[in-house]
Structure formats: structure tokens, C-alpha cells
Design a protein around this motif. Structure first.
Motif, PDB file in Angstrom:
ATOM      1  N   GLN A  49       4.089 -52.141  41.506  1.00  0.00           N
ATOM      2  CA  GLN A  49       3.875 -52.424  42.918  1.00  0.00           C
ATOM      3  C   GLN A  49       4.483 -51.340  43.806  1.00  0.00           C
ATOM      4  O   GLN A  49       3.903 -50.970  44.832  1.00  0.00           O
ATOM      5  N   ARG A  50       5.643 -50.798  43.430  1.00  0.00           N
ATOM      6  CA  ARG A  50       6.281 -49.782  44.275  1.00  0.00           C
ATOM      7  C   ARG A  50       5.416 -48.526  44.379  1.00  0.00           C
ATOM      8  O   ARG A  50       5.378 -47.878  45.423  1.00  0.00           O
ATOM      9  N   LEU A  51       4.702 -48.178  43.308  1.00  0.00           N
ATOM     10  CA  LEU A  51       3.780 -47.043  43.369  1.00  0.00           C
ATOM     11  C   LEU A  51       2.549 -47.387  44.205  1.00  0.00           C
ATOM     12  O   LEU A  51       2.053 -46.556  44.977  1.00  0.00           O
ATOM     13  N   LYS A  53      13.602 -44.715  39.837  1.00  0.00           N
ATOM     14  CA  LYS A  53      13.506 -44.024  41.116  1.00  0.00           C
ATOM     15  C   LYS A  53      12.931 -42.620  40.933  1.00  0.00           C
ATOM     16  O   LYS A  53      11.989 -42.216  41.623  1.00  0.00           O
ATOM     17  N   LEU A  54      13.490 -41.870  39.989  1.00  0.00           N
ATOM     18  CA  LEU A  54      13.072 -40.485  39.783  1.00  0.00           C
ATOM     19  C   LEU A  54      11.638 -40.393  39.268  1.00  0.00           C
ATOM     20  O   LEU A  54      10.851 -39.550  39.715  1.00  0.00           O
ATOM     21  N   VAL A  55      11.297 -41.242  38.327  1.00  0.00           N
ATOM     22  CA  VAL A  55       9.959 -41.167  37.739  1.00  0.00           C
ATOM     23  C   VAL A  55       8.896 -41.600  38.749  1.00  0.00           C
ATOM     24  O   VAL A  55       7.767 -41.081  38.750  1.00  0.00           O
ATOM     25  N   SER A  56       9.266 -42.520  39.622  1.00  0.00           N
ATOM     26  CA  SER A  56       8.340 -42.936  40.670  1.00  0.00           C
ATOM     27  C   SER A  56       8.114 -41.806  41.674  1.00  0.00           C
ATOM     28  O   SER A  56       6.975 -41.544  42.099  1.00  0.00           O
ATOM     29  N   LEU A  62       8.321 -38.635  41.092  1.00  0.00           N
ATOM     30  CA  LEU A  62       7.478 -37.633  40.450  1.00  0.00           C
ATOM     31  C   LEU A  62       6.011 -38.041  40.477  1.00  0.00           C
ATOM     32  O   LEU A  62       5.128 -37.225  40.767  1.00  0.00           O
ATOM     33  N   ALA A  63       5.752 -39.305  40.156  1.00  0.00           N
ATOM     34  CA  ALA A  63       4.365 -39.785  40.113  1.00  0.00           C
ATOM     35  C   ALA A  63       3.717 -39.715  41.497  1.00  0.00           C
ATOM     36  O   ALA A  63       2.554 -39.306  41.636  1.00  0.00           O
ATOM     37  N   ILE A  64       4.465 -40.104  42.525  1.00  0.00           N
ATOM     38  CA  ILE A  64       3.930 -40.065  43.892  1.00  0.00           C
ATOM     39  C   ILE A  64       3.630 -38.627  44.306  1.00  0.00           C
ATOM     40  O   ILE A  64       2.566 -38.335  44.866  1.00  0.00           O
ATOM     41  N   ALA A  65       4.566 -37.716  44.001  1.00  0.00           N
ATOM     42  CA  ALA A  65       4.345 -36.309  44.337  1.00  0.00           C
ATOM     43  C   ALA A  65       3.148 -35.745  43.578  1.00  0.00           C
ATOM     44  O   ALA A  65       2.359 -34.956  44.133  1.00  0.00           O
ATOM     45  N   GLN A  66       2.988 -36.159  42.326  1.00  0.00           N
ATOM     46  CA  GLN A  66       1.862 -35.672  41.520  1.00  0.00           C
ATOM     47  C   GLN A  66       0.526 -36.118  42.124  1.00  0.00           C
ATOM     48  O   GLN A  66      -0.411 -35.314  42.291  1.00  0.00           O
ATOM     49  N   ILE A 103      -2.423 -33.745  43.804  1.00  0.00           N
ATOM     50  CA  ILE A 103      -3.803 -33.735  43.305  1.00  0.00           C
ATOM     51  C   ILE A 103      -4.771 -34.023  44.446  1.00  0.00           C
ATOM     52  O   ILE A 103      -5.829 -33.392  44.560  1.00  0.00           O
ATOM     53  N   PHE A 104      -4.398 -34.948  45.306  1.00  0.00           N
ATOM     54  CA  PHE A 104      -5.273 -35.324  46.424  1.00  0.00           C
ATOM     55  C   PHE A 104      -5.559 -34.154  47.357  1.00  0.00           C
ATOM     56  O   PHE A 104      -6.679 -33.992  47.851  1.00  0.00           O
TER      57      PHE A 104
END
Length: 308
Positions: free
Chosen positions: A10-12, A281-284, A286-290, A294-295
Motif C-alpha cells: 500500500q505504501r508504494l 524504507k530504503l527499498v521503497s 528505491l522502487a519509487i525512484a525507479q 522510467i516514467f
């Protein structure tokens, strides 16, 4: 054009509520139906190996971002033209911390002390220690390097590092090639497995490997379960020859009734090395930045190039 992104948390989902991005909450483990069409998949490693093939059935998929370092499980299910990235940089510290916890708990007999506490029995326990021990560290990647950094303050007699290829690191550390393992094993009080699972590392820790260790040596597996031959390890544990601390096992998840659960001098944790709030926190992040990169057309970071 809208970028459709499958996310497991949900946070992502909340963080990607951005014009032009359509996050879709879908978890590879928990959702009963296959994923809807999407261009990007952000995913954990499925706990059930039978669910891995769900990746291959996602229509329109062109990028997979893994919430872990390990990626071998997804390779055979990845669409031919899809790019693959992992969460290198977010996982190493938590994994190394857990590795040290396993080592210290095993060497200082904390499970035995807990058993005595439950019985309300005050009895001193003489133990071995990391201080003064010789450590054989298998793995010189991000996790291996983070483990080596944390070992130093405990003053081991020496830390011998082994990787797929012999080399000297920037800090002067000499890394032995995997071909040197046989001659190094008799020196080790502690062997840490922090290697990826590949065809070369599968069952690397077999009966011959274990037989070369001195009596009472501790084997710690923080890498992947199939690197260790479970039956060979069980034989050594049952004979009282070795100790083990395992965050990963083969099979995994470890089924109820499996002999590893009750093997003597064996500490098992359920593949939880990366499961901390800071990791999340860190992995989230990274995923958001990724996904955001891409967008807007940026080249993905942490691309996995070894897809053979």
C-alpha cells in the motif's frame, strides 16, 4: 500515455499516485488471480516457487524491479525484451546485521541460555567467541563487504575472503578464488556463505566441503539455501561435528517436521535477514525512484546484466 505499475504494498501504491502513473496493488504471493496487464512489475521474491511463473503471464510487461538483491528466481520467467533491476544498496546492511546476530547467538550459546531462562536455572555457560576466531567469508559482493565491515570490531584472528575470481580489492583486501576453498576450509572456525545461487555455487557446501572443516566449526548461510547440501549438513549436525546458523534453507520454506528444525546445534531463522523497518524504507524509496525515472524516460539503475 499512462504507465501501469504493479506494486505489492500500500505504501508504494500511495507514493505513486502521480499523473501519468497508474499503480495497481497486486502481490505475487497473495492475489488469487494472475496480474492484470502492466508495463512495470515491482515485486518481492515469491515464497512459493510455484508462483514464480506468474511473471511470465503478465501482458505488456517491459520492466521488472525486484525488492531484493537476489534475482536468479525470475530469470526463466522474464519476457525476452524486459529489463530487470534489483534493490542493490538497500538490502546489504540489514542482511549483514542479521548475519552477525546469527554468529553471535550461536557462538555465545544464546539458545541454550534462553532454554535455561525458561527453566529458571542459573548456570554459567562457557562459550566460543568471534574474538580470536578465523572466519572464512564466501562472497565479496555488497553483502559480503558489509559483513566484513561488521566483523572487524569483534577482532577475529583473521577474515579470509573468497569469491568466484581471485583479486585484490581497492582497500587492499586479498580475495581468493573459489578454487582455493578446499585448502582454506581446515583453517576456519566460522564459514559464512554470502554467495548468490548459480549453477557453479549449487551444492558447493557438500559432504566433502563439510568434512574438511574442523570439529565444532560454525557454518552460517545468509546467501541461498541450495548452496548447502541439506542432507550432508544434517549428517554432520547429528554427529555433533559442526554447528549451523541458517537464514536460508533447502527446501524453503522449511516444512513442518523437517529434521533441520530439531537438528542439534542448529539455529534457523525464516529468511528474515532483510526484514527490518529501515530496509522497508530504503527499498521503497528505491522502487519509487525507479518507477518515476522510467516514467520520464531515464535509464533504469541497478540493471541486472547477468541473465544467462
Amino acid at each position: 500515455m499512462t504507465l501501469r505499475v504493479l506494486v505489492p504494498w500500500q505504501r508504494l501504491f500511495d507514493a505513486l499516485q502521480i499523473p501519468g502513473i497508474e499503480p495497481i496493488l497486486w502481490h505475487i504471493n497473495d492475489d488469487p488471480e494472475d496480474a492484470p496487464e502492466a508495463e512495470v512489475l515491482v515485486t518481492e521474491r515469491p515464497s512459493n516457487p510455484e508462483l514464480r511463473s506468474r511473471v511470465a503471464r503478465i501482458k505488456g510487461l517491459r520492466h521488472v524491479h525486484l525488492l531484493s538483491i537476489g534475482y536468479e528466481w525470475v530469470l526463466e520467467h522474464l519476457p525476452q525484451h524486459a529489463t530487470l533491476t534489483n534493490s542493490r544498496g538497500a538490502v546489504e546492511d540489514a542482511t549483514a546485521e542479521h548475519c552477525l546476530a546469527l554468529i553471535l547467538a550461536s557462538l555465545r550459546e544464546l539458545p541454550k541460555a534462553l532454554e535455561q531462562q525458561r527453566k529458571q536455572r542459573w548456570e554459567r555457560i562457557w562459550t566460543s567467541s568471534l574474538h580470536g576466531s578465523t572466519v572464512l567469508l564466501l562472497g565479496a559482493g555488497g553483502v559480503g563487504s558489509a559483513i566484513a565491515e561488521r566483523l572487524a570490531p569483534f577482532k577475529p584472528a583473521q577474515v579470509i575472503t573468497v569469491a568466484s575470481k581471485a583479486r585484490t580489492l581497492d582497500d587492499g583486501t586479498v580475495v581468493h578464488g573459489i578454487s582455493d576453498v578446499e585448502q582454506l576450509l581446515p583453517l576456519a572456525d566460522i564459514v559464512i556463505v554470502a554467495l548468490p545461487h548459480t549453477s557453479r555455487t549449487e551444492r558447493l557446501v557438500n559432504a566433502e566441503f563439510l568434512a574438511r572443516l574442523r570439529d565444532g566449526a560454525l557454518l552460517v548461510n545468509i546467501g541461498r539455501g541450495p548452496i548447502v547440501d541439506t542432507e550432508a549438513l544434517l549428517q554432520e549436525l547429528d554427529r555433533g561435528q559442526l554447528r549451523a546458523a541458517l537464514d536460508v534453507t533447502d527446501p524453503e520454506p522449511l516444512p513442518s517436521g523437517h529434521p533441520l528444525w530439531t537438528a542439534p546445534n542448529c539455529l534457523v531463522t525464516p529468511h528474515m535477514a532483510g526484514d527490518t523497518g529501515e530496509f522497508l524504507k530504503l527499498v521503497s524509496e528505491l522502487a519509487i525512484a525507479q518507477v518515476r525515472g522510467i516514467f520520464v524516460g531515464k535509464k533504469p539503475f541497478n540493471i541486472v546484466t547477468d541473465r544467462n
